[in-house]
Design a protein around this motif. Structure first.
Motif, PDB file in Angstrom:
ATOM      1  N   UNK A  98      27.152  72.464  33.425  1.00 55.85           N
ATOM      2  CA  UNK A  98      28.433  72.999  33.903  1.00 55.85           C
ATOM      3  C   UNK A  98      28.947  74.140  33.026  1.00 55.85           C
ATOM      4  N   UNK A  99      28.431  74.257  31.809  1.00 53.56           N
ATOM      5  CA  UNK A  99      28.812  75.356  30.932  1.00 53.56           C
ATOM      6  C   UNK A  99      28.262  76.689  31.431  1.00 53.56           C
ATOM      7  N   UNK A 115      24.206  86.406  29.822  1.00 49.75           N
ATOM      8  CA  UNK A 115      22.875  85.810  29.739  1.00 49.75           C
ATOM      9  C   UNK A 115      22.392  85.702  28.292  1.00 49.75           C
ATOM     10  N   UNK A 116      22.698  86.699  27.478  1.00 46.42           N
ATOM     11  CA  UNK A 116      22.255  86.680  26.078  1.00 46.42           C
ATOM     12  C   UNK A 116      22.911  85.532  25.309  1.00 46.42           C
ATOM     13  N   UNK A 117      24.215  85.336  25.546  1.00 48.23           N
ATOM     14  CA  UNK A 117      24.908  84.222  24.888  1.00 48.23           C
ATOM     15  C   UNK A 117      24.345  82.892  25.359  1.00 48.23           C
ATOM     16  N   UNK A 118      24.049  82.794  26.652  1.00 46.27           N
ATOM     17  CA  UNK A 118      23.479  81.559  27.191  1.00 46.27           C
ATOM     18  C   UNK A 118      22.080  81.319  26.644  1.00 46.27           C
ATOM     19  N   UNK A 119      21.329  82.389  26.436  1.00 48.17           N
ATOM     20  CA  UNK A 119      19.988  82.260  25.851  1.00 48.17           C
ATOM     21  C   UNK A 119      20.071  81.675  24.441  1.00 48.17           C
ATOM     22  N   UNK A 120      21.036  82.162  23.655  1.00 46.98           N
ATOM     23  CA  UNK A 120      21.234  81.623  22.302  1.00 46.98           C
ATOM     24  C   UNK A 120      21.622  80.148  22.368  1.00 46.98           C
ATOM     25  N   UNK A 121      22.480  79.791  23.325  1.00 47.57           N
ATOM     26  CA  UNK A 121      22.864  78.390  23.501  1.00 47.57           C
ATOM     27  C   UNK A 121      21.645  77.545  23.842  1.00 47.57           C
TER      28      UNK A 121
END
Length: 364
Positions: A98-99, A115-121
């Motif tokens: 859900x994040x 997308x880059x922030x989500x990739x790091x997550x």
């Protein structure tokens, strides 16, 4: 003005009536029920959500999923400690998903739009997951120093010790880690399609859907759920592999039927129905008919694999045969539990559209 494939697909469905036939016959012969520990489990889950979800809006949304009830539906015969473990795993998956997989607010950049922030997550979550599973363990770890703990995956630290201390032979940690990593990594491909505005083909959809559906980790824990330990020749045989695939395929199709209205509202159209309509040009009614036929076919494949597993079990003593039956029932109740959850959960919001005959007429 350019209109994306997903926007076009959603627009084509607006105002239509989604008619889902009564699907109860698919599940009629399988184990189902509700755990007597449901209320205790609900209280436990709410307490953990309060502990790990800091944002108030997200916390309320996560509680509204009712993961204690979901887990109680999926495993009605499990003991309370096993139920707590499975509920914690569900909490990890739902919070993480859900994040990223949510409606994009262009005024408030977050993991859904970046997308880059989500990739790091995703990278941090995989590192933390493997650290939790394999530190002080015989399996190698890439770094004994604790990696950064993403808040969106922090509750994994509560789940991991429970499966690490399970009875010998009940949990294949390497397999479980691979299943969870597949869930996290598949999220990237799904997000790529969402952010591009393009719809995948049906073939492309299935390259990531089993992963983001996150059913395989549940299947990997079906010995643990029942506090049993089967011989590896049975627990990981070809029949069980078929059961895993069908126990994933069945709820995924069911989810795409009952969640379509929600996903249209949230503008998250990575759903098989608009994908198939865009790809084939066929009617909504035709697509629904095909998906329901696939659900019946999946159930038959599952039953055939389960029957073959029972036949293999006849070479073993009565105790192993009893454990095989418990094992199969966990797969059955997981599927019936998902079905009941999709129909009645506030998350999907379709309960009011149920007809007297068990069918659903859902305005889109």
């Amino acid at each position: 003005m350019y209109e994306s494939e997903s926007a076009t697909a959603l627009k084509s469905l607006q105002g239509k009536l989604l008619q889902i036939p009564d699907l109860r016959p698919i599940y009629a012969k399988w184990t189902s029920g509700l755990s007597p520990h449901c209320e205790e489990l609900r209280a436990f889950v709410d307490e953990k959500i309060d502990e790990y979800v800091k944002d108030e809006k997200t916390r309320l949304k996560t509680k509204a999923i009712d993961l204690g009830w979901f887990t109680s539906l999926c495993y009605p015969n499990a003991q309370i400690e096993q139920l707590k473990t499975m509920a914690l795993m569900s909490m990890v998956f739902f919070i993480f998903d859900d994040t990223i997989d949510k409606e994009i607010d262009h005024d408030t950049p977050d993991f859904a739009s970046d997308f880059d922030a989500a990739t790091k997550l995703r990278q941090d979550s995989i590192a933390y997951m493997r650290y939790q599973f394999f530190r002080d363990h015989t399996a190698p770890s890439s770094d004994e120093q604790c990696p950064r703990v993403p808040q969106e995956f922090a509750s994994f630290g509560e789940f991991a010790p429970r499966v690490k201390t399970a009875a010998p032979g009940q949990v294949d940690l390497i397999k479980l880690a691979d299943d969870i990593q597949e869930f996290i990594e598949a999220n990237a491909l799904e997000q790529t399609y969402r952010l591009s505005g393009n719809l995948p083909s049906t073939k492309e959809y299935w390259t990531y859907r089993h992963g983001v559906g996150a059913v395989f980790p549940y299947c990997t824990l079906h010995q643990y759920v029942n506090d049993i330990c089967l011989p590896n020749s049975l627990a990981w045989c070809e029949e069980v592999n078929v059961m895993r695939i069908e126990a994933s395929f069945q709820p995924l199709l069911c989810n795409d039927l009952y969640s379509l209205k929600k996903e249209m509202k949230d503008d998250t159209p990575t759903n098989l129905i608009p994908i198939m309509i865009a790809e084939s040009g066929r009617s909504l009614e035709s697509i629904v008919f095909e998906l329901v036929e696939q659900m019946y076919s999946s159930a038959r494949k599952f039953d055939a694999a389960a029957a073959s597993l029972r036949a293999k079990g006849r070479e073993y003593d009565g105790s192993v045969q009893e454990q095989i039956e418990m094992f199969i029932k966990a797969f059955e109740s997981f599927q019936t539990g998902c079905f009941r959850f999709f129909m009645s959960s506030r998350r999907f919001g379709v309960k009011d559209y149920e007809q007297e005959d068990g069918s659903y007429f859902i305005p889109l």
